[in-house]
Design a protein around this motif. Structure first.
Motif, mmCIF file in Angstrom:
data_model
loop_
_atom_site.group_PDB
_atom_site.id
_atom_site.type_symbol
_atom_site.label_atom_id
_atom_site.label_comp_id
_atom_site.label_asym_id
_atom_site.label_seq_id
_atom_site.Cartn_x
_atom_site.Cartn_y
_atom_site.Cartn_z
ATOM 1 N N ALA A 71 5.321 49.256 56.711
ATOM 2 C CA ALA A 71 6.307 50.241 57.157
ATOM 3 C C ALA A 71 7.218 49.639 58.219
ATOM 4 O O ALA A 71 8.448 49.757 58.141
ATOM 5 C CB ALA A 71 5.595 51.479 57.703
ATOM 6 N N ARG A 72 6.613 48.989 59.213
ATOM 7 C CA ARG A 72 7.417 48.388 60.285
ATOM 8 C C ARG A 72 8.297 47.255 59.751
ATOM 9 O O ARG A 72 9.443 47.079 60.194
ATOM 10 C CB ARG A 72 6.514 47.899 61.419
ATOM 11 N N ALA A 73 7.788 46.496 58.797
ATOM 12 C CA ALA A 73 8.565 45.388 58.228
ATOM 13 C C ALA A 73 9.781 45.924 57.474
ATOM 14 O O ALA A 73 10.887 45.377 57.587
ATOM 15 C CB ALA A 73 7.689 44.552 57.296
ATOM 16 N N ARG A 74 9.603 46.999 56.730
ATOM 17 C CA ARG A 74 10.728 47.562 55.969
ATOM 18 C C ARG A 74 11.782 48.147 56.896
ATOM 19 O O ARG A 74 12.977 47.999 56.651
ATOM 20 C CB ARG A 74 10.225 48.611 54.976
ATOM 21 N N ILE A 75 11.332 48.797 57.951
ATOM 22 C CA ILE A 75 12.280 49.339 58.932
ATOM 23 C C ILE A 75 13.059 48.204 59.589
ATOM 24 O O ILE A 75 14.270 48.296 59.797
ATOM 25 C CB ILE A 75 11.534 50.202 59.979
ATOM 26 N N ALA A 76 12.348 47.104 59.891
ATOM 27 C CA ALA A 76 12.962 45.988 60.630
ATOM 28 C C ALA A 76 14.072 45.292 59.849
ATOM 29 O O ALA A 76 15.002 44.752 60.458
ATOM 30 C CB ALA A 76 11.890 44.970 61.020
ATOM 31 N N VAL A 77 14.000 45.301 58.505
ATOM 32 C CA VAL A 77 15.040 44.597 57.736
ATOM 33 C C VAL A 77 16.264 45.470 57.495
ATOM 34 O O VAL A 77 17.266 44.990 56.973
ATOM 35 C CB VAL A 77 14.516 44.049 56.379
ATOM 36 N N GLN A 78 16.193 46.760 57.877
ATOM 37 C CA GLN A 78 17.348 47.637 57.697
ATOM 38 C C GLN A 78 18.233 47.627 58.951
ATOM 39 O O GLN A 78 17.886 47.047 59.969
ATOM 40 C CB GLN A 78 16.875 49.059 57.397
ATOM 41 N N ALA A 79 19.380 48.275 58.833
ATOM 42 C CA ALA A 79 20.297 48.400 59.977
ATOM 43 C C ALA A 79 19.598 49.141 61.118
ATOM 44 O O ALA A 79 18.662 49.914 60.909
ATOM 45 C CB ALA A 79 21.549 49.173 59.554
ATOM 46 N N THR A 80 20.071 48.894 62.324
ATOM 47 C CA THR A 80 19.520 49.592 63.492
ATOM 48 C C THR A 80 20.171 50.965 63.629
ATOM 49 O O THR A 80 21.224 51.242 63.038
ATOM 50 C CB THR A 80 19.795 48.800 64.777
ATOM 51 N N ASP A 81 19.559 51.820 64.449
ATOM 52 C CA ASP A 81 20.174 53.127 64.730
ATOM 53 C C ASP A 81 21.576 52.943 65.288
ATOM 54 O O ASP A 81 22.504 53.664 64.923
ATOM 55 C CB ASP A 81 19.312 53.913 65.731
ATOM 56 N N GLY A 82 21.739 51.975 66.178
ATOM 57 C CA GLY A 82 23.044 51.726 66.787
ATOM 58 C C GLY A 82 24.097 51.336 65.761
ATOM 59 O O GLY A 82 25.252 51.790 65.841
ATOM 60 N N GLN A 83 23.709 50.506 64.797
ATOM 61 C CA GLN A 83 24.658 50.099 63.751
ATOM 62 C C GLN A 83 25.061 51.300 62.894
ATOM 63 O O GLN A 83 26.224 51.427 62.501
ATOM 64 C CB GLN A 83 24.030 49.010 62.875
ATOM 65 N N ARG A 84 24.113 52.183 62.618
ATOM 66 C CA ARG A 84 24.440 53.373 61.821
ATOM 67 C C ARG A 84 25.325 54.329 62.616
ATOM 68 O O ARG A 84 26.281 54.884 62.094
ATOM 69 C CB ARG A 84 23.162 54.087 61.358
ATOM 70 N N ARG A 85 24.976 54.522 63.887
ATOM 71 C CA ARG A 85 25.777 55.432 64.725
ATOM 72 C C ARG A 85 27.223 54.960 64.821
ATOM 73 O O ARG A 85 28.135 55.776 64.939
ATOM 74 C CB ARG A 85 25.179 55.505 66.138
ATOM 75 N N ALA A 86 27.424 53.654 64.801
ATOM 76 C CA ALA A 86 28.775 53.095 64.955
ATOM 77 C C ALA A 86 29.715 53.530 63.834
ATOM 78 O O ALA A 86 30.924 53.567 64.026
ATOM 79 C CB ALA A 86 28.706 51.566 65.021
#
Length: 198
Positions: free
Chosen positions: A151-166
């Protein structure tokens, strides 16, 4: 037609938001569902995936063995890019067909998990981002059958919250209750969507 890009990290609850928007009358174009459709047995998409990754990504029934494919691509950015290059154009083409079939006055919500990662948010009139705190997301993914490490590995390869908020026009937080989420989606619809479709 009003076109909305809906995105959020794995485990954020994007599908729940999608269902809430559908209840408000939106037409949903689900990229995950299309991604499964374009690699069904007998499709050119599946043939291309097998050509790229070998027969070991097929299950006994001749369909795609998703866990086997995930084991190959999640640990290898080059392999993931190769898979994306096969699947993403097919998904975009099918999504465009579905959107074109919607009524002219429709609100079409494109549910796209990797909207930010693929850099394809520009065509949408609005971008709606679903967030949830990290531990909530990990917990949801473990409940779906992933190990905590996966779960943590899959989250880590995606965009960050900050990148999405942008790139977001609106952010909804799905760390709380279903009722709190429904209230946020209702507010988004009444304050942001409804004025554009009157």
């Amino acid at each position: 037609m009003l076109s909305i890009g809906l995105t959020g990290g794995i485990g954020s609850g994007k599908s729940t938001v999608s269902a809430l928007l559908a209840a408000h009358g939106a037409v949903i174009v689900d990229a995950d569902r299309i991604a499964r459709e374009v690699v069904e047995p007998g499709t050119p998409g599946l043939a291309a995936v097998v050509e790229a990754f070998g027969e070991q990504v097929l299950g006994p029934d001749g369909g795609l063995d998703r866990p086997a494919l995930a084991a190959v691509v999640f640990a290898d950015p080059e392999a993931r890019a190769r898979l994306d290059a096969i699947v993403h154009p097919l998904v975009r083409e099918r999504a465009a067909e579905l959107a074109a079939a919607a009524p002219p006055d429709a609100v079409v919500v494109h549910d796209v998990p990797l909207l930010v990662e693929t850099g394809k948010w520009e065509p949408y009139d609005l971008v709606l981002v679903v967030e949830a705190d990290l531990e909530t997301r990990v917990s949801r993914l473990v409940q779906r059958g992933l190990t905590e490490a996966d779960a943590r590995a899959r989250i880590a390869v995606q965009a960050t919250d900050g990148q999405r908020r942008a790139v977001a026009d609106v952010v909804v937080d799905n760390s709380g209750t279903q009722e709190e989420l429904a209230a946020q989606v209702h507010r988004f619809w009444s304050e942001t969507v409804a004025p554009r479709i009157r």
